[in-house]
Design a protein around this motif. Structure first.
Motif, PDB file in Angstrom:
ATOM      1  N   GLN A  53       0.840  -1.204   0.000  1.00 48.17           N
ATOM      2  CA  GLN A  53       0.000   0.000   0.000  1.00 48.17           C
ATOM      3  C   GLN A  53       0.876   1.256   0.000  1.00 48.17           C
ATOM      4  OE1 GLN A  53      -2.202  -1.645   3.453  1.00 48.17           O
ATOM      5  NE2 GLN A  53      -4.040  -0.885   2.417  1.00 48.17           N
ATOM      6  N   HIS A  54       1.975   1.201   0.728  1.00 49.35           N
ATOM      7  CA  HIS A  54       2.910   2.328   0.737  1.00 49.35           C
ATOM      8  C   HIS A  54       3.588   2.484  -0.627  1.00 49.35           C
ATOM      9  CE1 HIS A  54       2.509   3.369   4.909  1.00 49.35           C
ATOM     10  NE2 HIS A  54       2.695   2.111   5.269  1.00 49.35           N
ATOM     11  N   ALA A  55       3.963   1.377  -1.242  1.00 45.06           N
ATOM     12  CA  ALA A  55       4.600   1.429  -2.565  1.00 45.06           C
ATOM     13  C   ALA A  55       3.665   2.075  -3.580  1.00 45.06           C
ATOM     14  CB  ALA A  55       5.007   0.028  -3.015  1.00 45.06           C
ATOM     15  N   LEU A  56       2.396   1.698  -3.536  1.00 39.67           N
ATOM     16  CA  LEU A  56       1.404   2.259  -4.453  1.00 39.67           C
ATOM     17  C   LEU A  56       1.206   3.757  -4.185  1.00 39.67           C
ATOM     18  CD1 LEU A  56      -0.663   1.736  -6.689  1.00 39.67           C
ATOM     19  CD2 LEU A  56      -2.335   1.165  -4.917  1.00 39.67           C
TER      20      LEU A  56
ATOM     21  N   ILE B  54       3.341   5.903  -2.829  1.00 35.54           N
ATOM     22  CA  ILE B  54       4.538   6.649  -3.236  1.00 35.54           C
ATOM     23  C   ILE B  54       4.613   6.766  -4.761  1.00 35.54           C
ATOM     24  CG2 ILE B  54       7.064   6.590  -3.268  1.00 35.54           C
ATOM     25  CD1 ILE B  54       6.806   5.307  -0.374  1.00 35.54           C
ATOM     26  N   LEU B  55       4.303   5.687  -5.457  1.00 35.77           N
ATOM     27  CA  LEU B  55       4.291   5.720  -6.923  1.00 35.77           C
ATOM     28  C   LEU B  55       3.268   6.735  -7.428  1.00 35.77           C
ATOM     29  CD1 LEU B  55       5.303   4.516  -9.611  1.00 35.77           C
ATOM     30  CD2 LEU B  55       3.467   2.810  -9.410  1.00 35.77           C
ATOM     31  N   LEU B  56       2.090   6.740  -6.826  1.00 35.29           N
ATOM     32  CA  LEU B  56       1.039   7.682  -7.213  1.00 35.29           C
ATOM     33  C   LEU B  56       1.506   9.128  -7.020  1.00 35.29           C
ATOM     34  CD1 LEU B  56      -1.951   8.282  -7.971  1.00 35.29           C
ATOM     35  CD2 LEU B  56      -2.470   8.122  -5.536  1.00 35.29           C
ATOM     36  N   ILE B  57       2.141   9.404  -5.898  1.00 32.95           N
ATOM     37  CA  ILE B  57       2.634  10.759  -5.611  1.00 32.95           C
ATOM     38  C   ILE B  57       3.669  11.193  -6.645  1.00 32.95           C
ATOM     39  CG2 ILE B  57       3.994  12.150  -3.988  1.00 32.95           C
ATOM     40  CD1 ILE B  57       2.686  10.403  -1.727  1.00 32.95           C
ATOM     41  N   VAL B  58       4.636  10.323  -6.943  1.00 30.39           N
ATOM     42  CA  VAL B  58       5.717  10.670  -7.870  1.00 30.39           C
ATOM     43  C   VAL B  58       5.185  10.897  -9.282  1.00 30.39           C
ATOM     44  CG1 VAL B  58       7.815   9.797  -8.982  1.00 30.39           C
ATOM     45  CG2 VAL B  58       7.525   9.556  -6.507  1.00 30.39           C
ATOM     46  N   VAL B  59       4.345   9.997  -9.764  1.00 26.75           N
ATOM     47  CA  VAL B  59       3.804  10.122 -11.125  1.00 26.75           C
ATOM     48  C   VAL B  59       2.942  11.378 -11.256  1.00 26.75           C
ATOM     49  CG1 VAL B  59       2.241   9.072 -12.816  1.00 26.75           C
ATOM     50  CG2 VAL B  59       3.944   7.657 -11.648  1.00 26.75           C
ATOM     51  N   ALA B  60       2.060  11.609 -10.273  1.00 32.97           N
ATOM     52  CA  ALA B  60       1.193  12.790 -10.316  1.00 32.97           C
ATOM     53  C   ALA B  60       2.009  14.079 -10.241  1.00 32.97           C
ATOM     54  CB  ALA B  60       0.177  12.730  -9.170  1.00 32.97           C
TER      55      ALA B  60
END
Length: 199
Positions: A97-100, A102-108
């Motif tokens: 859940q943390h990986a998802l 963090i990925l969402l934050i970086v991409v956005a």
């Protein structure tokens, strides 16, 4: 011009005080934190728009909605056997859940930073985007009472300090430096409650 600057500093001081109240109340799991958040956010919306931090201004609209949602969620899930005037119990996320998140934050942040850089005169578009999207995800975590939200705030608030210094928002910079300290104590206090509720 001087009167406008004084009015803006007065707004910033009030927003900062209410911001501190929000975090201290959240640390204590008091539902009153959401009232302080709503008023503080309304003031910061005006302030950030004035200094051309467009993503930060947009973030305040989201914060207003989350203040209402957080209040409702904490209130509607209240367990009368709990010691605190909170709602749902504290939860912890799994690593995926943390990986998802963090990925969402970086991409956005990369996407909106690129758009802002190409189409607006926004200041520090990538950093503004990172702190904004990081705050979106982390505020959701606070509303859902996810323990690790405090660790996310340590990273986001550190980045925000540079952003606000660049815009000469010195009171807000001080607020976020204080947030770093409160986030450490907030994490330790929530961790204690989390262990107690799961004992």
């Amino acid at each position: 011009m001087l009167d406008a600057a004084r009015a803006m500093s007065g707004l910033e001081a009030m927003a900062v005080l209410l911001g501190v109240a929000y975090l201290l109340l959240a640390m204590r799991e008091s539902i009153w934190c959401w009232y302080a958040a709503f008023i503080s956010t309304s003031l910061f919306l005006v302030i950030f728009w004035d200094v051309q931090l467009l993503m930060e201004a947009a973030l305040q609209v989201y914060y207003l909605i989350m203040a209402v949602y957080g209040w409702w969620h904490w209130r509607s899930g209240r367990n009368h056997n709990q010691e605190h005037d909170n709602a749902a119990p504290i939860r912890s996320w799994h690593w995926h859940q943390h990986a998802l998140a963090i990925l969402l934050i970086v991409v956005a942040a990369l996407a909106s930073g690129f758009v802002l850089q190409k189409t607006t005169d926004a200041a520090l578009p990538y950093l503004d985007s990172f702190t904004t999207w990081g705050s979106v995800v982390t505020t959701w975590m606070v509303a859902r009472k996810v323990l690790e939200n405090w660790l996310y705030w340590l990273v986001i608030d550190s980045a925000a300090i540079y952003l606000y210094l660049d815009r000469e928002l010195y009171l807000t910079t001080g607020l976020f430096a204080l947030y770093l300290v409160i986030a450490v104590f907030g994490y330790l206090q929530w961790l204690k409650h989390y262990r107690h509720q799961n004992a």
